[in-house]
Every structure is written in C-alpha cells, then in structure tokens.
Design an enzyme around this catalytic site. Structure first.
Site, short mmCIF file in Angstrom:
data_model
loop_
_atom_site.label_atom_id
_atom_site.label_comp_id
_atom_site.label_asym_id
_atom_site.label_seq_id
_atom_site.Cartn_x
_atom_site.Cartn_y
_atom_site.Cartn_z
N ARG A 32 0.85 -1.17 0.00
CA ARG A 32 0.00 0.00 0.00
C ARG A 32 0.89 1.22 0.00
NH1 ARG A 32 -4.26 1.14 4.81
NH2 ARG A 32 -2.37 1.48 6.02
N THR A 77 -0.84 7.60 -0.77
CA THR A 77 -2.14 7.53 -1.46
C THR A 77 -3.00 6.38 -0.94
OG1 THR A 77 -1.31 6.00 -3.13
CG2 THR A 77 -1.02 8.36 -3.58
N ASP A 81 1.10 -1.88 12.53
CA ASP A 81 1.40 -2.40 11.20
C ASP A 81 1.80 -3.87 11.34
OD1 ASP A 81 2.82 -3.21 8.85
OD2 ASP A 81 2.99 -1.10 8.29
N ASP A 129 5.15 -5.10 9.78
CA ASP A 129 6.34 -4.66 10.52
C ASP A 129 6.48 -5.40 11.84
OD1 ASP A 129 7.17 -2.87 8.63
OD2 ASP A 129 6.22 -1.12 9.56
C1 PRP Z 1 -0.90 -3.74 5.11
C2 PRP Z 1 -1.67 -4.97 5.57
C3 PRP Z 1 -2.66 -5.19 4.46
C4 PRP Z 1 -2.92 -3.78 3.99
C5 PRP Z 1 -4.26 -3.34 4.53
O1 PRP Z 1 0.08 -4.16 4.21
O2 PRP Z 1 -0.87 -6.08 5.81
O3 PRP Z 1 -2.14 -5.97 3.40
O4 PRP Z 1 -1.89 -2.95 4.50
O5 PRP Z 1 -4.55 -2.08 4.07
P1 PRP Z 1 -5.71 -1.75 3.04
O6 PRP Z 1 -6.92 -2.52 3.49
O7 PRP Z 1 -5.89 -0.27 3.23
O8 PRP Z 1 -5.27 -2.11 1.67
P2 PRP Z 1 1.29 -3.24 3.76
O9 PRP Z 1 0.95 -2.49 2.51
O10 PRP Z 1 1.73 -2.40 4.93
O11 PRP Z 1 2.39 -4.30 3.35
P3 PRP Z 1 3.15 -5.38 4.23
O12 PRP Z 1 2.18 -6.47 4.55
O13 PRP Z 1 4.25 -5.82 3.32
O14 PRP Z 1 3.66 -4.69 5.48
#
Ligand code: PRP
Length: 213
Positions: A108, A112, A204, A207
C-alpha cells in the site's frame, strides 16, 4: 462465532481467540511473541471457518476392522497477501498441511493508500479449490479488493477471507465492489485514522511480524 451488522462478516468471538488478539494489540508484545501469536490465532480461526467444508467417505482399515471415515472433498488453497499474510498462513498451514499455497504480493502506498501488486503466483487449478485469502488487516480494503480481483480472474468462486482486524470503512468498500464476500475476522474495530490505520488496531502487522518497524 457471532454475526456482525454485515451478513457476510462473521466475528470469531471464541474467548481464546479474543484473549490472544488482546495480546497482539498490546504494543509491548515483541516481534517473537507477535509472530507466534499471529500463527496461533490464525490456526484457531481456520478451525472455525472450515467447519462447513464438504467431506467424502474414505474407507480405511483400523487395526481392528474396516471403517468408513471421511476425507475433505475438495482441495484447499491458502493465499496470503504478502507480507503480513505470511505470518497467519503458516499457522493455518499447520492445521491444513495438505493445502496448496498461492501468493499475492501487494503493498500500500503510504501516501495515497493505493495498492500495488508486485508478485502473483497461484496454483494452476486454483479454481477447483476452496480458497482462503489471508491478510491480518482489512483497512481501506484496497489490498483485499485487488487480491480478490486477481483470484476471480483466475476463476476462483469458493472464497473466504480470513483477517484479524477489520475497519467498518473497509468492509463497506469491499461490499460495494465484491458484494457478499465472506469475511471472517477476530474483530471489527472502531474506524480508520487519517493515515489509513485501524483504530484501536494492532499497528502495522507486517512490521510487527518481521521486525521492520
Ligand atoms: C498492510 C496490511 C494489508 C494492507 C491493509 O500491508 O498487511 O495488506 O496494508 O490495508 P488496506 O486494506 O488499506 O489495503 P502493507 O501495505 O503495509 O504491506 P506489508 O504487509 O508488506 O507490510
């Protein structure tokens, strides 16, 4: 299990799941504990969400006599959304060791909040299986919607989503794009903040699982 205000969203209210979720939410839970608990909770939740999976007769011989037992009737495919989904998928895989695993990598954009797919590898015959799409956080739902688009494109129609915490805003958006998608979650939280994080949430998840925070 308990129902939510959305007919397609089931909250797994089992006390052991809720107790572990509370530890996951705790900011003092360290990386090792967080990773272990994510797997444990996912495994417990998977036990609940597979309860309506069809079975077929499987005849075996006990040491005493022939017995008509059961086997799961259909193949199961786990699809974690990378990265955070991996931590949950490992736990689910322990419960369902014969399940195949597909992967969809999505991140994500922090400004944005738009999802970007950077990896996709799914079993060729995924359409013939029961699919469990796994991601701990349903925030804006952008990641899940993108993953479901991808799965539908691959012909998947038997799909359940497994997450830990979901935001009402994300559920509404998911329902607008993919109505009636079955979502199993340990909690529906209060709301999203202006950065797209779930409140109270658990931070998160990616993380906290991988120690990259
Ligand atoms: C986080 C989480 C989900 C997403 C949720 O991933 O693990 O996949 O955000 O957000 P959304 O519903 O608004 O799309 P991230 O992009 O932080 O990646 P990661 O899992 O690699 O940390």
């Amino acid at each position: 299990m308990s129902e939510s205000k959305w007919p397609n969203v089931v909250i797994i209210s089992h006390p052991v799941v809720q107790e572990r979720l509370t530890v996951l939410r705790d900011k003092d839970t360290d990386v090792e504990g967080f990773r272990r608990l994510v797997g444990q909770v996912a495994r417990l939740m998977a036990f609940e969400i597979t309860r309506d999976y069809p079975t077929r007769t499987r005849t075996i011989n006990t040491p005493m006599e022939t017995h008509e037992g059961v086997a799961l009737a259909r193949a199961i495919t786990l699809v974690p959304i990378l990265r955070a989904g991996l931590g949950m998928a490992e736990g689910v895989h322990q419960l369902l060791p014969s399940a195949r695993m597909g992967h969809i990598g999505i991140f994500r954009n922090e400004d944005t909040l738009e999802p970007t797919v950077y990896f996709r590898k799914l079993p060729a015959d995924i359409a013939d299986s029961d699919v469990i799409l796994i991601d701990p956080m349903l925030a804006t739902a952008g990641s899940l919607i993108t993953a479901i688009d991808s799965l539908k494109e691959a012909g998947v129609d038997k799909l359940k989503v497994l997450c830990l915490v979901a935001a009402p805003e994300g559920i509404e958006k998911l329902n607008a794009v993919h109505p009636n998608t079955l979502v199993f979650t340990a909690a529906v939280d209060r709301c999203l903040n202006e950065s797209g994080f779930i409140l109270p949430g658990l931070g998160d998840a990616g993380d906290r699982i991988f120690g990259t925070g």
